[in-house]
Design a protein around this motif. Sequence first.
Motif, PDB file in Angstrom:
ATOM      1  N   PRO A  16      -6.203   3.131   3.316  1.00 42.56           N
ATOM      2  CA  PRO A  16      -6.572   1.763   3.687  1.00 42.56           C
ATOM      3  C   PRO A  16      -6.985   0.959   2.455  1.00 42.56           C
ATOM      4  O   PRO A  16      -7.226   1.518   1.372  1.00 42.56           O
ATOM      5  N   ASN A  17      -7.060  -0.348   2.603  1.00 41.29           N
ATOM      6  CA  ASN A  17      -7.516  -1.205   1.509  1.00 41.29           C
ATOM      7  C   ASN A  17      -8.900  -0.760   1.052  1.00 41.29           C
ATOM      8  O   ASN A  17      -9.781  -0.483   1.877  1.00 41.29           O
ATOM      9  N   GLY A  18      -9.084  -0.680  -0.265  1.00 46.23           N
ATOM     10  CA  GLY A  18     -10.366  -0.263  -0.807  1.00 46.23           C
ATOM     11  C   GLY A  18     -10.541   1.236  -0.917  1.00 46.23           C
ATOM     12  O   GLY A  18     -11.608   1.711  -1.320  1.00 46.23           O
ATOM     13  N   ALA A  19      -9.485   2.006  -0.597  1.00 49.59           N
ATOM     14  CA  ALA A  19      -9.599   3.464  -0.650  1.00 49.59           C
ATOM     15  C   ALA A  19      -9.584   4.000  -2.073  1.00 49.59           C
ATOM     16  O   ALA A  19     -10.022   5.123  -2.313  1.00 49.59           O
ATOM     17  N   GLY A  20      -9.060   3.222  -3.027  1.00 48.87           N
ATOM     18  CA  GLY A  20      -9.014   3.660  -4.419  1.00 48.87           C
ATOM     19  C   GLY A  20      -7.622   3.947  -4.942  1.00 48.87           C
ATOM     20  O   GLY A  20      -7.470   4.505  -6.026  1.00 48.87           O
ATOM     21  N   LYS A  21      -6.576   3.545  -4.202  1.00 54.05           N
ATOM     22  CA  LYS A  21      -5.202   3.824  -4.634  1.00 54.05           C
ATOM     23  C   LYS A  21      -4.881   3.156  -5.970  1.00 54.05           C
ATOM     24  O   LYS A  21      -4.406   3.815  -6.899  1.00 54.05           O
TER      25      LYS A  21
ATOM     26  N   ARG B  71       5.873  14.669  -0.760  1.00 54.28           N
ATOM     27  CA  ARG B  71       4.483  15.008  -0.452  1.00 54.28           C
ATOM     28  C   ARG B  71       3.684  13.724  -0.348  1.00 54.28           C
ATOM     29  O   ARG B  71       3.994  12.729  -1.022  1.00 54.28           O
ATOM     30  N   ILE B  72       2.653  13.738   0.488  1.00 57.11           N
ATOM     31  CA  ILE B  72       1.839  12.554   0.746  1.00 57.11           C
ATOM     32  C   ILE B  72       0.373  12.895   0.514  1.00 57.11           C
ATOM     33  O   ILE B  72      -0.115  13.918   0.996  1.00 57.11           O
ATOM     34  N   LEU B  73      -0.320  12.038  -0.235  1.00 59.25           N
ATOM     35  CA  LEU B  73      -1.772  12.114  -0.368  1.00 59.25           C
ATOM     36  C   LEU B  73      -2.370  10.935   0.382  1.00 59.25           C
ATOM     37  O   LEU B  73      -1.924   9.803   0.217  1.00 59.25           O
ATOM     38  N   ILE B  74      -3.372  11.207   1.200  1.00 62.52           N
ATOM     39  CA  ILE B  74      -4.076  10.131   1.894  1.00 62.52           C
ATOM     40  C   ILE B  74      -5.480  10.011   1.317  1.00 62.52           C
ATOM     41  O   ILE B  74      -6.226  11.000   1.284  1.00 62.52           O
ATOM     42  N   LEU B  75      -5.805   8.817   0.815  1.00 67.14           N
ATOM     43  CA  LEU B  75      -7.132   8.534   0.278  1.00 67.14           C
ATOM     44  C   LEU B  75      -7.947   7.772   1.306  1.00 67.14           C
ATOM     45  O   LEU B  75      -7.436   6.881   1.979  1.00 67.14           O
ATOM     46  N   ALA B  76      -9.208   8.108   1.409  1.00 70.36           N
ATOM     47  CA  ALA B  76     -10.145   7.360   2.249  1.00 70.36           C
ATOM     48  C   ALA B  76     -11.522   7.507   1.626  1.00 70.36           C
ATOM     49  O   ALA B  76     -11.924   8.605   1.237  1.00 70.36           O
ATOM     50  N   ASP B  77     -12.209   6.391   1.487  1.00 65.15           N
ATOM     51  CA  ASP B  77     -13.563   6.413   0.941  1.00 65.15           C
ATOM     52  C   ASP B  77     -13.608   7.070  -0.438  1.00 65.15           C
ATOM     53  O   ASP B  77     -14.558   7.767  -0.776  1.00 65.15           O
ATOM     54  N   GLY B  78     -12.555   6.851  -1.244  1.00 62.71           N
ATOM     55  CA  GLY B  78     -12.548   7.357  -2.611  1.00 62.71           C
ATOM     56  C   GLY B  78     -12.261   8.834  -2.765  1.00 62.71           C
ATOM     57  O   GLY B  78     -12.403   9.389  -3.852  1.00 62.71           O
ATOM     58  N   ARG B  79     -11.825   9.500  -1.684  1.00 63.72           N
ATOM     59  CA  ARG B  79     -11.534  10.936  -1.740  1.00 63.72           C
ATOM     60  C   ARG B  79     -10.153  11.214  -1.161  1.00 63.72           C
ATOM     61  O   ARG B  79      -9.643  10.446  -0.342  1.00 63.72           O
ATOM     62  N   ILE B  80      -9.571  12.333  -1.550  1.00 66.17           N
ATOM     63  CA  ILE B  80      -8.341  12.794  -0.925  1.00 66.17           C
ATOM     64  C   ILE B  80      -8.730  13.517   0.358  1.00 66.17           C
ATOM     65  O   ILE B  80      -9.436  14.522   0.322  1.00 66.17           O
ATOM     66  N   VAL B  81      -8.259  13.004   1.480  1.00 67.93           N
ATOM     67  CA  VAL B  81      -8.622  13.595   2.766  1.00 67.93           C
ATOM     68  C   VAL B  81      -7.461  14.349   3.389  1.00 67.93           C
ATOM     69  O   VAL B  81      -7.632  15.026   4.414  1.00 67.93           O
ATOM     70  N   ALA B  82      -6.263  14.230   2.815  1.00 70.16           N
ATOM     71  CA  ALA B  82      -5.113  14.972   3.318  1.00 70.16           C
ATOM     72  C   ALA B  82      -4.067  15.078   2.221  1.00 70.16           C
ATOM     73  O   ALA B  82      -3.906  14.165   1.410  1.00 70.16           O
ATOM     74  N   ASP B  83      -3.336  16.204   2.201  1.00 67.35           N
ATOM     75  CA  ASP B  83      -2.346  16.477   1.163  1.00 67.35           C
ATOM     76  C   ASP B  83      -1.264  17.364   1.767  1.00 67.35           C
ATOM     77  O   ASP B  83      -1.539  18.482   2.201  1.00 67.35           O
ATOM     78  N   GLY B  84      -0.032  16.869   1.817  1.00 67.06           N
ATOM     79  CA  GLY B  84       1.062  17.676   2.343  1.00 67.06           C
ATOM     80  C   GLY B  84       2.251  16.810   2.697  1.00 67.06           C
ATOM     81  O   GLY B  84       2.231  15.586   2.536  1.00 67.06           O
TER      82      GLY B  84
ATOM     83  N   ARG C 124     -16.741   4.732 -11.196  1.00 74.03           N
ATOM     84  CA  ARG C 124     -17.914   4.032 -10.675  1.00 74.03           C
ATOM     85  C   ARG C 124     -17.966   2.611 -11.225  1.00 74.03           C
ATOM     86  O   ARG C 124     -17.779   2.377 -12.412  1.00 74.03           O
ATOM     87  N   TYR C 125     -18.201   1.662 -10.320  1.00 76.03           N
ATOM     88  CA  TYR C 125     -18.443   0.278 -10.697  1.00 76.03           C
ATOM     89  C   TYR C 125     -19.890  -0.031 -10.358  1.00 76.03           C
ATOM     90  O   TYR C 125     -20.236  -0.141  -9.180  1.00 76.03           O
ATOM     91  N   GLY C 126     -20.744  -0.143 -11.370  1.00 72.75           N
ATOM     92  CA  GLY C 126     -22.160  -0.341 -11.113  1.00 72.75           C
ATOM     93  C   GLY C 126     -22.733   0.895 -10.447  1.00 72.75           C
ATOM     94  O   GLY C 126     -22.720   1.983 -11.012  1.00 72.75           O
ATOM     95  N   THR C 127     -23.249   0.736  -9.229  1.00 75.91           N
ATOM     96  CA  THR C 127     -23.799   1.882  -8.493  1.00 75.91           C
ATOM     97  C   THR C 127     -22.844   2.365  -7.400  1.00 75.91           C
ATOM     98  O   THR C 127     -23.197   3.213  -6.585  1.00 75.91           O
ATOM     99  N   THR C 128     -21.631   1.811  -7.386  1.00 81.94           N
ATOM    100  CA  THR C 128     -20.670   2.148  -6.337  1.00 81.94           C
ATOM    101  C   THR C 128     -19.622   3.114  -6.859  1.00 81.94           C
ATOM    102  O   THR C 128     -18.955   2.848  -7.865  1.00 81.94           O
ATOM    103  N   ASP C 129     -19.469   4.247  -6.186  1.00 80.69           N
ATOM    104  CA  ASP C 129     -18.418   5.209  -6.525  1.00 80.69           C
ATOM    105  C   ASP C 129     -17.137   4.818  -5.802  1.00 80.69           C
ATOM    106  O   ASP C 129     -17.064   4.870  -4.574  1.00 80.69           O
ATOM    107  N   VAL C 130     -16.127   4.433  -6.582  1.00 79.65           N
ATOM    108  CA  VAL C 130     -14.842   4.039  -6.002  1.00 79.65           C
ATOM    109  C   VAL C 130     -13.953   5.267  -5.796  1.00 79.65           C
ATOM    110  O   VAL C 130     -13.228   5.367  -4.816  1.00 79.65           O
TER     111      VAL C 130
END
Length: 291
Positions: free
Chosen positions: A27-32, A197-210, A2-8
């Motif tokens: 995508p950019n800003g996903a948290g990679k 294996r590939i992990l896809i991050l979006a909005d600070g979460r793992i949304v796909a794994d495989g 978390r940066y301030g009130t934002t969960d990265v």
Amino acid sequence: MRYGTTDVLRGLDFTVRPGEVLALLGPNGAGKSTTVEILEGFRLPSAGRVEVLGADPARADERWRAEIGVVLQSWRDHANWRVRELLAHFGRYYEPFARPGRPRPFDVDELLALVRLTEHSGQRAGSLSGGQRRRLDVAVGIVGRPQLLFLDEPTAGFDPQARREFHELVHRLADVDGTTILLTTHDLAEAEKVADRILILADGRIVADGSADQLARQVAGRTEVRWSRAGERFVHATEDATSSVRRLLNEPGEEVRDLEVRRTSLEETYMEIVRRRESAPVAAVAEEAHR
């Protein structure tokens, strides 16, 4: 994180297996970058538990650091060093951490051959091409024979030939030396070629794994079989392409021509997964308003 009130980063939970090549996409800003920096020990998480090679990266000692290789996105400025001298210099830092069964550091000649810089060993780093300098970056990152190697956008700016050579190097490190590799990339074709294996991050979460194939099946679930017969073109969607093709070829009638099996590409899979994730909050808000 978390940066301030934002969960990265929001509750990431994953494990990288020994000897695996894992690609982190998003995508950019996903948290990679934040994820990798936490794993490398360069950034403290706001909450949760992190364990890399059995230790908390934020509190690990020099012996732990000797097991980690890091190749940053930007090239390190060692322009005046000759290639062989630079690798020998960095190698000396790892000599106190040698252990049975894993000589440390790499023999310089062996390392030069591995990254295909033998013919350039006497050149100054500043005179190398972009692809050669990037291979030198990797050589510096692995000179201590790390168990785990982090690669951040490793082929950014590469031409096709340099990219192909780099992919071969990644495979050699994983297959021959048993190095575990975690890489971040925006190049979907690169992830498909080099990653187990590939992990896809979006909005600070793992949304796909495989694997690329597993992710494609999760999104599409079907494969297209295309063919022509007696001058007519056919397309058939199926979950079992092998059985469909076998059945097709055994059918009586005109000869099957232009047979093609088309699976969903990683790019199509990635775009669909990210699109679903980005549209999910909007759908949730609309549903709540409806209630």
